[in-house]
Design an enzyme around this catalytic site. Sequence first.
Site, PDB file in Angstrom:
ATOM      1  CB  SER A   1      -0.889   0.017   1.240  1.00 51.28           C
ATOM      2  OG  SER A   1      -1.396   1.325   1.414  1.00 51.28           O
TER       3      SER A   1
ATOM      4  CG  HIS B   1      -4.078  -1.261  -1.522  1.00 45.22           C
ATOM      5  ND1 HIS B   1      -5.227  -2.009  -1.660  1.00 45.22           N
ATOM      6  CD2 HIS B   1      -4.357  -0.353  -0.548  1.00 45.22           C
ATOM      7  CE1 HIS B   1      -6.147  -1.585  -0.811  1.00 45.22           C
ATOM      8  NE2 HIS B   1      -5.655  -0.558  -0.129  1.00 45.22           N
TER       9      HIS B   1
ATOM     10  CG  ASP C   1      -4.896   2.875   0.966  1.00 45.24           C
ATOM     11  OD1 ASP C   1      -5.907   2.150   0.972  1.00 45.24           O
ATOM     12  OD2 ASP C   1      -3.767   2.476   1.278  1.00 45.24           O
TER      13      ASP C   1
ATOM     14  CG  MET D   1      -7.895   7.778   2.618  1.00 40.98           C
ATOM     15  SD  MET D   1      -6.903   7.811   4.121  1.00 40.98           S
ATOM     16  CE  MET D   1      -6.188   6.176   4.075  1.00 40.98           C
TER      17      MET D   1
ATOM     18  CG  HIS E   1      -9.145   0.811  -0.315  1.00 42.91           C
ATOM     19  ND1 HIS E   1      -8.547   0.615   0.917  1.00 42.91           N
ATOM     20  CD2 HIS E   1     -10.489   0.749  -0.072  1.00 42.91           C
ATOM     21  CE1 HIS E   1      -9.466   0.463   1.847  1.00 42.91           C
ATOM     22  NE2 HIS E   1     -10.659   0.556   1.282  1.00 42.91           N
TER      23      HIS E   1
ATOM     24  CG  MET F   1     -10.968   3.908   2.289  1.00 44.14           C
ATOM     25  SD  MET F   1      -9.401   3.817   3.172  1.00 44.14           S
ATOM     26  CE  MET F   1      -8.287   3.922   1.793  1.00 44.14           C
TER      27      MET F   1
ATOM     28  CG  MET G   1     -11.565  -2.101   5.272  1.00 47.93           C
ATOM     29  SD  MET G   1     -10.029  -1.791   4.369  1.00 47.93           S
ATOM     30  CE  MET G   1      -9.059  -0.873   5.571  1.00 47.93           C
TER      31      MET G   1
ATOM     32  CG  ASP H   1      -6.103  -2.282   3.300  1.00 48.06           C
ATOM     33  OD1 ASP H   1      -4.988  -2.081   3.793  1.00 48.06           O
ATOM     34  OD2 ASP H   1      -6.743  -1.430   2.650  1.00 48.06           O
TER      35      ASP H   1
HETATM   36  C1  DX5 Z   1      -6.033   2.096   5.735  1.00 47.10           C
HETATM   37  C2  DX5 Z   1      -5.646   1.757   4.326  1.00 47.10           C
HETATM   38  C3  DX5 Z   1      -4.577   0.768   4.225  1.00 47.10           C
HETATM   39  C4  DX5 Z   1      -3.259   1.174   4.847  1.00 47.10           C
HETATM   40  C5  DX5 Z   1      -2.686  -0.052   5.455  1.00 47.10           C
HETATM   41  O1  DX5 Z   1      -7.154   2.871   5.736  1.00 47.10           O
HETATM   42  O2  DX5 Z   1      -6.769   1.293   3.594  1.00 47.10           O
HETATM   43  O3  DX5 Z   1      -4.361   0.338   2.888  1.00 47.10           O
HETATM   44  O4  DX5 Z   1      -2.340   1.722   3.952  1.00 47.10           O
HETATM   45  O5  DX5 Z   1      -1.570   0.297   6.176  1.00 47.10           O
HETATM   46  P1  DX5 Z   1      -0.868  -0.704   7.190  1.00 47.10           P
HETATM   47  O6  DX5 Z   1      -0.430  -1.892   6.409  1.00 47.10           O
HETATM   48  O7  DX5 Z   1       0.262   0.109   7.727  1.00 47.10           O
HETATM   49  O8  DX5 Z   1      -1.880  -1.057   8.248  1.00 47.10           O
HETATM   50 ZN    ZN Z   2      -6.391   0.344   1.640  1.00 52.30          ZN
END
Ligand code: DX5
Ligand code: ZN
Length: 228
Positions: free
Chosen positions: A10, A35, A37, A39, A68, A70, A139, A177
């Site tokens: 990620s 991956h 993320d 947000m 991903h 969010m 998650m 994740d």
């Molecule tokens: C959290 C993200 C993850 C995050 C995971 O909201 O969706 O993808 O990057 O990070 P680690 O592996 O550090 O928990």
């Molecule tokens: Zn993620």
Amino acid sequence: MKKRIKIYPSLLSADFRNLSDQVARCVVGGADGLHLDVMDGHFVPNISFGSLVVEAVRKLTALPLTAHLMIESPREFLEAFARAGADLITIHAEVCPSLPSIAAQIKKLGKRAGVAINPETSLEGVIPHLSHFDLVLLMTVHPGFGGQGFIADVLPKIERAAQLKSEQNLDFLIEVDGGIDANTIGRVARAGAEVLVAGTAVFGTKDIPGAISLLRQKAEKVFYDINP
Ligand code: DX5
Ligand code: ZN
């Protein structure tokens, strides 16, 4: 045939001063994909990056990219992420009243579709729609930040998803994740997770390729122990 575990670093925890170097190290380490993320500060209490970064990473590698999302209104942004070069787009079930229709919209854009649920969201609402998706993301932390602790309460949900997949002969991938590291990866792999996302465990180390190999080794060891 032995099934291969997929490791998806990620990028949230990557060093953004030199994304190109970070991506190259993931390639050297044999990552199966990346991956990304996204947000929006609404669905989760944090803002990360948008389609511009996906587009930049697309130019850096041929590895599969998963976005991903969010975000509160994924529908409005699917086209932007598809155009940016994401291969698979994951939306959150919590903000999608009609899962079949958003899956169809993603597929119409020529992309694979994933559905994510938060640790406290039950799998029940997603079960009737599993056949519409290529991936189910369970998650294992509350989304929003990297570096959080793994929530072991999610393990039975992973097992249930794996059971449904085999019972109904479906081909969606089970992804996890959050808080995945060398200590927790064996537990999720044993429960049935196939796509393993790791941020801190990969980018929080000096040796990115070594960290990816270690995760794969730990996950596959468990997997092959149960499926000799
Ligand atoms: C959290 C993200 C993850 C995050 C995971 O909201 O969706 O993808 O990057 O990070 P680690 O592996 O550090 O928990
Ligand atoms: Zn993620």
